[in-house]
Write a protein that holds these residues in place. Structure first.
Motif, PDB file in Angstrom:
ATOM      1  N   VAL A  41      -6.629   7.339  -8.443  1.00  0.00           N
ATOM      2  CA  VAL A  41      -6.752   5.889  -8.288  1.00  0.00           C
ATOM      3  C   VAL A  41      -6.456   5.591  -6.819  1.00  0.00           C
ATOM      4  N   THR A  42      -7.464   5.097  -6.097  1.00  0.00           N
ATOM      5  CA  THR A  42      -7.321   4.919  -4.655  1.00  0.00           C
ATOM      6  C   THR A  42      -7.907   3.582  -4.218  1.00  0.00           C
ATOM      7  N   GLU A  43      -7.523   3.153  -3.037  1.00  0.00           N
ATOM      8  CA  GLU A  43      -8.014   1.903  -2.463  1.00  0.00           C
ATOM      9  C   GLU A  43      -9.496   2.053  -2.141  1.00  0.00           C
ATOM     10  N   ARG A  90       0.857  -1.186   0.000  1.00  0.00           N
ATOM     11  CA  ARG A  90       0.000   0.000   0.000  1.00  0.00           C
ATOM     12  C   ARG A  90       0.886   1.227   0.000  1.00  0.00           C
ATOM     13  N   ASN A  96      -8.559  -1.431  -6.031  1.00  0.00           N
ATOM     14  CA  ASN A  96      -8.568   0.001  -6.326  1.00  0.00           C
ATOM     15  C   ASN A  96      -9.775   0.384  -7.174  1.00  0.00           C
ATOM     16  N   LYS A  97     -10.119   1.651  -7.119  1.00  0.00           N
ATOM     17  CA  LYS A  97     -11.142   2.249  -7.974  1.00  0.00           C
ATOM     18  C   LYS A  97     -10.626   3.606  -8.456  1.00  0.00           C
ATOM     19  N   ASN A 127      -0.851   7.590  -3.161  1.00  0.00           N
ATOM     20  CA  ASN A 127      -0.900   7.961  -4.578  1.00  0.00           C
ATOM     21  C   ASN A 127      -1.340   9.420  -4.697  1.00  0.00           C
ATOM     22  N   PHE A 152      -0.995  -1.726 -10.537  1.00  0.00           N
ATOM     23  CA  PHE A 152      -2.172  -1.343  -9.770  1.00  0.00           C
ATOM     24  C   PHE A 152      -3.116  -2.549  -9.642  1.00  0.00           C
ATOM     25  N   GLN A 160     -17.259   6.495  -9.353  1.00  0.00           N
ATOM     26  CA  GLN A 160     -16.130   5.563  -9.383  1.00  0.00           C
ATOM     27  C   GLN A 160     -16.262   4.626 -10.569  1.00  0.00           C
ATOM     28  N   ALA A 201      -3.315   3.660  -2.129  1.00  0.00           N
ATOM     29  CA  ALA A 201      -3.598   2.786  -3.267  1.00  0.00           C
ATOM     30  C   ALA A 201      -2.868   1.469  -3.049  1.00  0.00           C
TER      31      ALA A 201
END
Length: 757
Positions: free
Chosen positions: A222-224, A92, A134-135, A95, A129, A183, A250
Motif C-alpha cells: 500500500v503506497t502513495e 507520510r 494511496n493505492k 510502509n 490509511f 493497482q 504511504a
C-alpha cells in the motif's frame, strides 16, 4: 490468457488484530517551549511531539532515533515519519513492501506464496490509511496480490493480477495498467492490512517468460499513488525494494478520537483539541469517529495551540482584488474597494459601474450647476478681485508702488497677471525654455522686447512679507555680468519674476555640450568664469545690502548675444542677514555644488557661494560634471577626486587633455590651487569672490601671454604639457569661437537658454 493445466490456486489469508485497550483522553495542555520540535529534516508540529508531555495524548508521540550513519530520523507507530500536514490532517510514513524473488529453477505448475505484511494498530489509534492518496500496488510477472482488512467486523478483501507477455524484454516503462504492474483502491477507514503475494508459473506457452533473466521479483504494498512510477527493471531486479530499504511512502489520515465535533465541543475547557480562538472543528472523513481542527478562513498556523492561528494578510499574497481596485486587509479577511462610480462585484471579482450612484450624482450635479451658475460667476469675479488685492498687499505691492513713485528713475515694472498671460500665450508649453526645482521659465514678449518670465514654485512666509522690499533692491542691481531683473507680478499667490532674455545658453552647455567637435577653448571658459566671478563679487561686496546667491552652478551662468557671462537666478536668493545667527529652515541648492559647512550648520554665507564657484573651476579644468551616478564610487564626486589628486601630487590625472595641450603648467597649477582654496572645508579659510575675480584676471593674462611667466629653468616636459599657444582666444568685445580648419575662429551655435534651477 494464461490457463494452468492441473493445479488449483488457493490463497489463504490470515487476519489478526492486535487490540490495545483504549483509555479516556485526558484534557489537552499546551506543550512546553522546551519541547523538541525538530528531528533530522522533519519539523514535529503539535499535536505531535517528542518526549514527555510534548504531544497530545492519544497516539501522537514521536520518537527520534539515529540510523547507522548517526543521522536522526523520526518514527511513529514503528514507521519512519517523513512529514506532517496540519492543513490536510495527514502524515507520510515509510510502509514495508511485501517482496518475493525467484529464478528459473523454481518448479513449474506451482503456487508460490509470498510473505504477509501487517500494519497493526490500536483501534483507537488516530491513524487510518488514506483511501484517496494511496493505492494497493502489485509488481511482477503473473503475480497475484491480495489485501485484506477486518475493521470493526466489516471484512474487506481485494487485490489485482499483474501479467507479463511472452517477450519480457519488449516490456516498456509505462503507467501501472496491468502489464507488469497493477493497482487497486483501498477502502475508507482501513487501520491495518494483511498482504498475500502469489506467483503462478507453469504454462508451456509462457514458460519462456522467465528464461534468460535469472532472478525475478514480485512486490505488493500500500503506497502513495503520487509518489509511485513503474519501471520494468523492478521485475528483473530488487531495485524497487532497495529504494528505501524495503519501504515505500504511504499517506495516513489522522484525527482526534474523542467523538464528533458536536460531542467534543461540549467540553471546551477539557479535552477539546481546537485550542485557537480562530479555529474550527471538522468531523473526520477518514472512516471512523473523530474530528480535526483547521484555522478559520483568513487565518493560518496551528489550530491546536492557543493563539496558533494568525491573521493572513491576503493583500500581500497576490492580488485578490481587481486590478483597478484597492485591497484593505481586515482581521480574518480582506475587503476590495473600487474607484468612485464603480462597485465591487464579488461573484466575478471585478469593479463594475455603479449605475444607480452614477445617475443620482449626475442628475444632482447638473441641477446644482444650473441653479448656482449665475450666482457663482458674480461671486467668483468679486472673490478673484479681492484675492488679487490681498496677494498684492501681502507681497509688499503698496510699498513698492510708493517707492517707485518717489524714485521716478527706477527702471522696474509691476506687471498684471493678464499682461504675462498674454505675453506667454497663457503659459503655453511651447514657450517653456527651462524647468527647475524652484519654478518654470517661459519666453515671452512684453512691449516688443523678449523677456524671460519665471513662475516660482513657492516662497516661504519671510519672503512673502519682504518680497516687495527685496524686489526694490534687486531691481537696482546693474552690472554687466548679472541678468537684469525687469519687473514682477504681485497679484498671484506666488510672485512671477520677469528677467531680460539671454539667448545663447549656459556655461554648462559650453563645457558639457553634446557636440564635442565645437569644443570651447580653455581661454574662453576662463574668461566666462572670470566674468561670473565679477558678477558674484558685485552681489557680495557692492550690493546694499549684500546678496547671497545660494545656488551657484554652471547652469545658472548664462551667455548673452556676445557670449558674455550673466549670473542668473539670484532672484530666489536671500539678502545677507544683518544678524549672523539667522539660519535657513531648509537647505536648498544643487547636489555636487552644495557647501558642506552650509549643509551642516544651515547657515548660508558668502563663502557658501565661494565653495560652489570652486566646483565650477573644477568643471573648467576637468571637463567633468560635479557628480556622476555611475562608475567607481571613488571617482563619482568630482570634488573628492580632485582633492585626492592634489594631495597625491597627481593633478595631471584629472585635468582634461585639451587643457594640458593648450595651457602652461603654471597656469593649470595656479587655477587648481585657487579651486583648492575655494573648496576648503572651513569657510573662513576660503577667499572672497573679489579675491577670486582678481586672481582669475591674473591667470587670464598668463593664458594670453604665457611667455611672460616662463623662466630659464622651464623643462621640455612643461613645454609639452602646455602645448602650443591658444590662437582661438578673442577678447570680450569680439565674442568667443573655436579654431576652424583654416585657423580662423568659427562661431559657436547658440543653444537653448536655461534659467530655472
Amino acid at each position: 490468457m494464461f490457463q494452468p493445466k492441473s493445479m488449483e490456486v488457493v490463497l489463504m489469508l490470515g487476519l489478526g488484530l492486535l487490540l490495545v485497550a483504549a483509555n479516556c483522553t485526558p484534557a489537552t495542555a499546551v506543550p512546553s517551549s522546551e519541547c523538541r520540535r525538530q528531528c533530522g529534516n522533519v519539523e514535529i508540529t503539535y499535536p505531535f511531539g517528542i518526549g514527555m508531555n510534548c504531544s497530545m495524548p492519544g497516539g501522537f508521540d514521536v520518537t527520534c532515533q539515529r540510523d547507522l550513519n548517526g543521522f536522526p530520523k523520526p518514527f511513529i507507530g514503528g514507521r519512519e515519519l517523513l512529514d506532517i500536514s496540519l492543513t490536510n490532517s495527514t502524515i507520510r510514513v515509510l510502509n514495508p513492501i511485501t517482496t518475493y524473488c525467484y529464478n528459473d529453477t523454481t518448479p513449474e505448475q506451482q503456487l508460490i506464496n509470498g510473505t504477509t505484511e501487517w500494519l497493526k494498530t490500536d483501534r483507537n489509534s488516530p491513524f487510518r490509511f488514506s483511501e484517496i492518496r494511496n493505492k494497493f500496488t502489485v509488481i511482477g510477472c503473473n503475480t497475484l496480490g491480495v489485501i485484506a482488512n477486518n475493521n470493526s467486523g466489516s471484512e474487506y478483501l481485494s487485490g489485482c493480477f499483474s501479467y507479463c507477455g511472452r517477450n519480457l524484454s519488449a516490456q516498456t516503462d509505462s503507467s501501472c495498467s496491468g502489464m507488469g504492474c497493477c493497482q487497486t483502491t483501498i477502502p475508507k477507514g482501513m487501520d491495518f492490512n494483511a498482504v498475500v503475494l502469489g506467483v503462478i508459473k507453469g504454462a508451456s506457452n509462457t514458460s519462456r517468460t522467465w528464461k534468460g533473466f535469472g532472478q525475478q521479483c514480485s512486490y505488493a504494498v500500500v503506497t502513495e499513488a503520487a509518489a509511485f512510477s513503474f519501471r520494468t527493471t523492478y521485475i528483473t531486479t530488487t531495485g524497487f525494494s532497495d529504494m528505501a530499504a524495503g519501504r515505500a511512502p504511504a499517506v495516513l489520515d489522522w484525527s482526534i478520537r474523542n467523538g464528533t465535533c458536536e460531542v467534543a465541543e461540549r467540553n471546551l475547557s477539557g479535552s477539546y483539541a481546537c485550542r485557537s480562538a480562530n479555529s474550527k472543528c471538522f468531523d473526520s472523513t477518514s472512516g471512523s469517529a473523530g474530528y480535526v481542527c483547521n484555522c478559520s478562513q483568513g487565518y493560518e498556523g496551528n489550530p491546536y495551540l492557543p493563539d496558533g492561528c494568525k491573521d493572513v494578510d491576503e493583500c500581500n499574497q497576490g492580488r485578490p482584488c481587481p486590478p483597478d481596485g484597492v485591497c484593505r486587509n481586515t482581521v480574518g479577511g480582506y475587503r476590495c474597494y473600487c474607484p468612485t462610480g464603480r462597485k465591487y462585484s464579488q461573484s466575478n471579482n471585478t469593479c463594475v459601474f455603479d449605475t444607480g450612484l452614477l445617475i443620482g450624482v449626475t442628475v444632482g450635479f447638473l441641477g446644482l450647476m444650473i441653479f448656482s451658475f449665475f450666482g457663482y460667476m458674480i461671486l467668483q469675479k468679486r472673490k478673484l478681485k479681492k484675492v488679487k488685492q490681498e496677494y498684492f498687499r501681502q507681497h509688499g505691492g503698496l510699498i513698492l508702488f510708493e517707492t517707485m513713485k518717489s524714485e521716478k528713475g527706477l527702471a522696474f515694472t509691476v506687471f498684471s497677471e493678464d499682461e504675462l498671460r498674454q505675453a506667454t500665450n497663457n503659459y503655453d508649453k511651447s514657450r517653456i525654455i527651462g524647468k527647475g526645482g524652484h519654478g518654470t521659465v517661459y519666453k515671452g514678449v512684453l512691449k516688443g522686447k523678449p523677456v524671460a518670465i519665471k513662475r516660482c514654485t513657492l516662497i516661504d512666509e519671510r519672503q512673502k512679507k519682504e518680497f516687495g522690499q527685496e524686489m526694490l533692491i534687486l531691481s537696482q542691481i546693474n552690472h554687466k555680468n548679472i541678468v537684469k531683473l525687469v519687473g514682477c507680478c504681485l497679484e498671484v499667490e506666488v510672485p512671477v519674476l520677469v528677467y531680460e532674455y539671454i539667448p545663447n545658453g549656459t556655461m554648462y552647455e559650453l563645457i558639457h555640450g553634446g557636440n564635442q567637435e565645437l569644443q570651447t577653448s580653455f581661454s574662453t571658459l576662463l574668461r566666462v568664469a572670470q566674468e561670473a566671478a565679477e558678477g558674484l563679487s558685485f552681489l557680495h561686496s557692492y550690493a546694499s545690502p549684500p546678496i547671497l546667491h545660494g545656488d551657484v552652478k554652471t547652469a545658472n551662468i548664462l551667455l548673452d548675444e556676445n557670449y558674455m557671462a550673466k549670473v542668473s537666478d539670484f532672484g530666489a536668493s536671500i539678502l545677507a542677514p544683518s544678524d549672523k545667527e539667522q539660519y535657513v529652515t531648509m537647505v536648498q541648492g544643487t547636489v555636487g555644488y552644495l557647501d558642506p559647512e552650509y549643509m551642516q550648520t544651515c547657515q548660508l554665507t558668502e563663502k557658501s557661494d565661494v565653495y560652489s564657484f570652486g566646483v565650477i573651476l573644477l568643471e573648467v579644468l576637468t571637463g567633468e560634471v560635479p557628480l556622476k551616478l555611475y562608475g567607481p564610487e571613488a571617482t563619482r564626486s568630482l570634488t573628492s577626486n580632485f582633492l585626492s589628486a592634489m594631495k597625491e601630487n597627481s593633478l595631471s590625472t584629472v585635468v582634461a587633455s585639451h587643457v594640458t595641450e593648450q595651457e602652461s603648467t603654471e597656469l593649470i597649477r595656479g587655477l587648481a590651487e585657487l579651486a583648492k582654496n575655494c573648496l576648503d572645508m572651513c569657510g573662513s579659510n576660503r577667499p572672497s569672490m573679489k579675491e577670486i575675480a582678481h586672481e582669475l584676471s591674473r591667470l587670464r593674462k598668463l593664458s594670453i601671454h604665457p611667455w611672460v611667466q616662463l623662466t630659464m629653468e622651464e623643462t621640455e616636459t612643461q613645454r609639452l604639457l602646455r602645448g602650443p599657444a591658444d590662437t582661438s582666444f578673442e577678447t570680450e568685445s569680439s565674442g568667443i569661437g573655436y579654431p576652424g580648419p583654416d585657423g580662423a575662429n568659427q562661431p559657436i551655435n547658440p543653444v537653448s537658454s536655461y534659467y530655472a534651477r
